[in-house]
Write an enzyme that holds these catalytic residues in place. Structure first.
Site, PDB file in Angstrom:
ATOM      1  N   CYS A 188       0.839  -1.199   0.000  1.00 36.17           N
ATOM      2  CA  CYS A 188       0.000   0.000   0.000  1.00 36.17           C
ATOM      3  C   CYS A 188       0.869   1.242   0.000  1.00 36.17           C
ATOM      4  O   CYS A 188       2.102   1.164   0.107  1.00 36.17           O
ATOM      5  CB  CYS A 188      -0.943   0.007   1.199  1.00 36.17           C
ATOM      6  SG  CYS A 188      -0.083   0.263   2.776  1.00 36.17           S
TER       7      CYS A 188
ATOM      8  N   CYS B 244       3.269   1.731   2.815  1.00 33.74           N
ATOM      9  CA  CYS B 244       4.521   0.970   2.644  1.00 33.74           C
ATOM     10  C   CYS B 244       5.513   1.780   1.809  1.00 33.74           C
ATOM     11  O   CYS B 244       6.717   1.790   2.087  1.00 33.74           O
ATOM     12  CB  CYS B 244       4.254  -0.364   1.952  1.00 33.74           C
ATOM     13  SG  CYS B 244       3.080  -1.436   2.789  1.00 33.74           S
TER      14      CYS B 244
ATOM     15  N   ASP C 269      10.856  23.969 -34.650  1.00 36.44           N
ATOM     16  CA  ASP C 269      11.988  24.330 -35.499  1.00 36.44           C
ATOM     17  C   ASP C 269      11.711  23.792 -36.901  1.00 36.44           C
ATOM     18  O   ASP C 269      11.135  22.710 -37.050  1.00 36.44           O
ATOM     19  CB  ASP C 269      13.267  23.723 -34.935  1.00 36.44           C
ATOM     20  CG  ASP C 269      14.483  24.104 -35.745  1.00 36.44           C
ATOM     21  OD1 ASP C 269      14.767  25.300 -35.853  1.00 36.44           O
ATOM     22  OD2 ASP C 269      15.126  23.188 -36.294  1.00 36.44           O
TER      23      ASP C 269
ATOM     24  N   ASP D 116      15.775  19.474 -33.245  1.00 38.64           N
ATOM     25  CA  ASP D 116      16.625  18.297 -33.467  1.00 38.64           C
ATOM     26  C   ASP D 116      18.104  18.623 -33.520  1.00 38.64           C
ATOM     27  O   ASP D 116      18.925  17.723 -33.630  1.00 38.64           O
ATOM     28  CB  ASP D 116      16.230  17.602 -34.771  1.00 38.64           C
ATOM     29  CG  ASP D 116      16.706  18.373 -36.002  1.00 38.64           C
ATOM     30  OD1 ASP D 116      16.681  19.625 -35.959  1.00 38.64           O
ATOM     31  OD2 ASP D 116      17.096  17.725 -36.983  1.00 38.64           O
TER      32      ASP D 116
ATOM     33  N   ASP E   3      19.418  23.891 -31.023  1.00 42.30           N
ATOM     34  CA  ASP E   3      18.087  23.896 -30.399  1.00 42.30           C
ATOM     35  C   ASP E   3      18.157  23.607 -28.902  1.00 42.30           C
ATOM     36  O   ASP E   3      17.167  23.792 -28.190  1.00 42.30           O
ATOM     37  CB  ASP E   3      17.181  22.834 -31.049  1.00 42.30           C
ATOM     38  CG  ASP E   3      16.904  23.126 -32.508  1.00 42.30           C
ATOM     39  OD1 ASP E   3      16.782  24.310 -32.854  1.00 42.30           O
ATOM     40  OD2 ASP E   3      16.808  22.167 -33.301  1.00 42.30           O
TER      41      ASP E   3
END
Length: 742
Positions: free
Chosen positions: A13, A16, A425, A630, A634
């Protein structure tokens, strides 16, 4: 900073989770802890001895095993399967003893206690057997929690069922202790509660296995063995753990590449769809890279091993998915804090309930006090509350991975669902990122006018060798396709965001955009300007070449738009997201490309060092901004954005700077990520709402608030059924995400 992953046992639970989290954070050297309830695992970051982590968990009353070569996912799955089998066995034993008692009690076929003490004694012993065989783990868990001054779900179950059995046994042994009307026994409730809680755990375990399907699917991509070629040329089947970098392997057609490496001998085609999403196989020749998990399709090859184990791309993908599944968004951390104090509060409520019934309830007040307190303890178990967030995250992250979206940062899941704007981009994101030279217009105005087109292009390419810009790559590719020999030139000067300057034959060559020409005092006459604008109107990037201050040529470079960019952008716009294109190209070129994909807002002529400021510009308007890119340039913008999306086909630096990685290079991944995030957050809210409402309504009903008005009290067995049903409902609702249309 190293990361250790531990498989946990005995955790049932949210309380725990809090206990283990607290114990691990006390270990010197631990920097970060993430405990996953549905996955029964913990990830610990920091320079610390693993044995100290295991000892800390054991001291908190739980068990742990480090995940590694000696104990991996196969062993863990076998353990989970055995645990599920035991849960079913415990369920049937407890219900086999509890259900007949319940039916006989309802039908009035059980005699009064004082008339059949021997029979009731046997029933008590049978119930005790069910409690020991089917419920011993609850009692040992409660004892461990008590020793460590914690209270967990086990505490509630143990107190409730033990109280019922002890009270009933006292009634059987000494019925004269209470008045005639109070001589009720509750053996059936104790057995039934244990049976139903175990049933809930069994159903939950099975559903958890379905939720972790994404991880298992990824792990199945890697074969268990590889075919090693010895120095003598003999081929031996070896376990993957024995393969080392620099080994030579044989990979036959139809087999999966076992590790990362390069082609050492032969040519073939490889299906890399698991990494890129591209259905077409890719040609591989000597020296080219091979990734673990991809499929060799057409010919037998030899490969030289470069990366093994946790260093392979596939292993890192699995690790990213696992880390994201372990992560907790802000709403999950709030639920954990509530769960951490929930059990002690429930115990106090149960004591208060028993006291009120004992003092003010009708006779027999002792029986009413016991029943109501036991019912409160059972119905309030915080299983559903503890599972509400992590179950949804596990399934949501797994669903994202199936779509090729890897979530690197925990809060990114929650943040992605709330984005107002996304900046895209252009090069490599909206477009293929594979620009090519499509036009070369000469003006013969400079001292280089005597050069042929090929001679001019060869000199241009020799300059551009120093640049890593995609436009430079297009010029180099054109020279390579024409099989031109590149002459040696002096090292040129890279002018960031503008172009390049170099000396050739004692002449100053400038190659770049209009901004560079204006800064260097180069003027464009009407014909040159018209040519530049004409290329821009076609969506080409116009690159100007000036020699000794005179424009000699305009080069048109085209970068094809990805086939699915327009459709993906439309999905984002339909989702209510403001889509902005960012590019270093001229305004006219940007507008031409934007028109083709349906974007109306553009940031054009943006230098690399200005990209992050454009993200801030939107954030200053109060918008939550996502950035998709990419390239190396960037990275600052990806880090500045509320959520950074890196195209997986891009550079490692961009990927490391981002919160999410789109492995398939398609903008549909951005829409998928946002929609999956929204669905996951919606699912979490549903689970939390259900769990809170369940406890908010259930505890007062169990305490007997309706008794003065209706004379109705909740049976403890019904409370157990409701508690088990709440956990199963949360798990089932989370699993809906696996099939939800995105």
């Amino acid at each position: 900073m190293s990361t250790t992953r531990l498989a946990l046992r005995g955790m049932r639970c949210a309380a725990c989770v809090s206990s283990i989290d607290e114990a691990l954070n006390k270990v010197p050297g631990v920097e970060q802890v993430s405990v996953n309830l549905p996955d029964r695992s913990a990830e610990v970051s920091g320079e610390v001895d693993v044995s100290l982590l295991v000892k800390a968990i054991e001291s908190a009353g739980f068990n742990a095993t480090p995940m590694g070569a000696d104990y991996g996912e196969d062993e863990r799955q076998a353990e989970e399967a055995q645990a599920l089998k035991q849960a079913w066995q415990r369920t049937w034993v407890a219900l086999a003893i509890g259900v007949p008692q319940m039916l006989l009690m309802f039908t009035g076929h059980l005699p009064m206690v004082e008339d059949a003490q021997l029979l009731w004694g046997l029933i008590g012993l049978a119930t005790l057997f069910a409690m020991v065989y089917s419920g011993s783990h609850f009692f040992t868990g409660a004892w461990s929690a008590l020793k460590n001054r914690h209270a967990t779900m086990d505490t509630l179950i143990a107190i409730g069922t033990a109280s019922a059995w002890i009270y009933s046994t006292l009634i059987v042994l000494w019925p004269e202790m209470v008045p005639m009307e109070g001589r009720h026994v509750y053996y059936e409730a104790a057995a039934f509660i244990i049976g139903l809680v175990n049933l809930g755990h069994a159903l939950e375990t099975r559903a958890r296995g379905q939720a972790s399907q994404a991880i298992r699917s990824l792990m199945q991509l890697q074969p268990d063995t590889a075919r090693l070629i010895t120095p003598e040329g003999e081929e031996i089947e070896m376990r993957l753990a024995s393969i080392q970098p620099s080994d030579l392997l044989r990979v036959r057609p139809g087999e999966r590449i076992p590790v990362d490496g390069i082609v050492a001998e032969g040519e073939t085609r490889v299906d890399e769809s698991m990494l890129t999403g591209e259905p077409a196989a890719v040609s591989k020749t000597k020296g080219e890279w091979l990734s673990a998990g991809t499929v060799n399709q057409s010919a037998s090859i030899k490969m030289r091993v470069r990366k093994v184990g946790e260093d392979t791309a596939l292993a890192q993908i699995i690790q990213q998915v696992r880390q994201a599944q372990n992560a907790k968004p802000a709403i999950g951390r709030l639920a954990d804090k509530i769960s951490g104090v929930f059990v002690p509060v429930v115990i106090l409520i149960a004591i208060l309930t028993a006291t009120v019934w004992w003092l003010y309830g009708p006779e027999p007040s002792s029986a009413y006090a016991l029943v109501t307190a036991m019912t409160v303890l059972v119905i309030a178990c915080p299983c559903a509350l503890g599972l509400a967030t992590p179950m949804s995250i596990m399934v949501g992250v797994g669903r994202a991975a199936e779509k090729g979206v890897l979530i690197r940062r925990g809060d990114a899941l929650q943040e992605s669902s709330r984005l107002d704007a996304v900046i895209l981009d252009k090069t490599g994101t909206i477009t293929e990122g594979k620009p090519s030279l499509v036009a070369l217009e000469r003006f013969n105005t400079s001292s280089a006018s005597t050069l042929s087109d090929d001679e001019l292009l060869a000199l241009l390419a020799s300059l551009e060798q120093a640049s890593e810009h995609p436009l430079a790559a297009a010029i180099l590719l054109a020279a390579k396709e024409r099989e031109l020999t590149l002459p040696a030139t002096e090292t040129p000067e890279i002018l960031s965001g503008q172009g390049i300057r170099g000396q050739i034959n004692n002449q100053t060559w400038l190659v770049g955009n209009l901004s560079l020409m204006q800064e260097q005092g180069v003027t464009l006459d009407e014909s040159i300007e018209n040519q530049r604008l004409g290329m821009a109107d076609q969506g080409y990037t116009a690159v100007l070449l000036a020699v000794d201050g005179q424009v000699e040529a305009v080069l048109g470079i085209a970068d094809p738009i990805k086939a699915d960019s327009a459709a993906a952008i439309q999905r984002l716009q339909k989702a209510g997201v403001r889509v902005v294109m960012l590019t270093g190209d001229s305004q006219r070129t940007a507008e031409a490309v934007a028109k083709q994909v349906g974007i109306t807002e553009i940031f054009a002529e943006v230098r690399p060092d200005q990209k992050a400021s454009k993200v801030r510009e939107l954030q200053d308007q109060g918008l939550r901004v996502g950035m998709v890119g990419d390239g190396i340039n960037d990275a600052p913008a990806l880090a500045q954005a509320n959520v950074g999306f890196a195209i997986g086909t891009g550079t490692d630096i961009a990927i490391e700077s981002a919160d999410l990685t789109l492995m398939r290079g398609s903008l549909h991944g951005v829409a998928d990520a946002m929609l999956i995030s929204r669905a996951t957050l919606r699912n979490i809210y549903q689970n939390l709402f259900g769990a809170f409402i369940y406890n908010t309504l259930g505890i007062p009903l169990a305490a007997g608030v309706l008794f003065p008005l209706t004379g109705w009290l909740m049976n403890p067995a019904f409370a157990a059924a409701a508690m088990a049903l709440s956990s199963v409902t949360v798990v089932s609702n989370a699993n809906r995400l696996r099939f939800q249309k995105i």
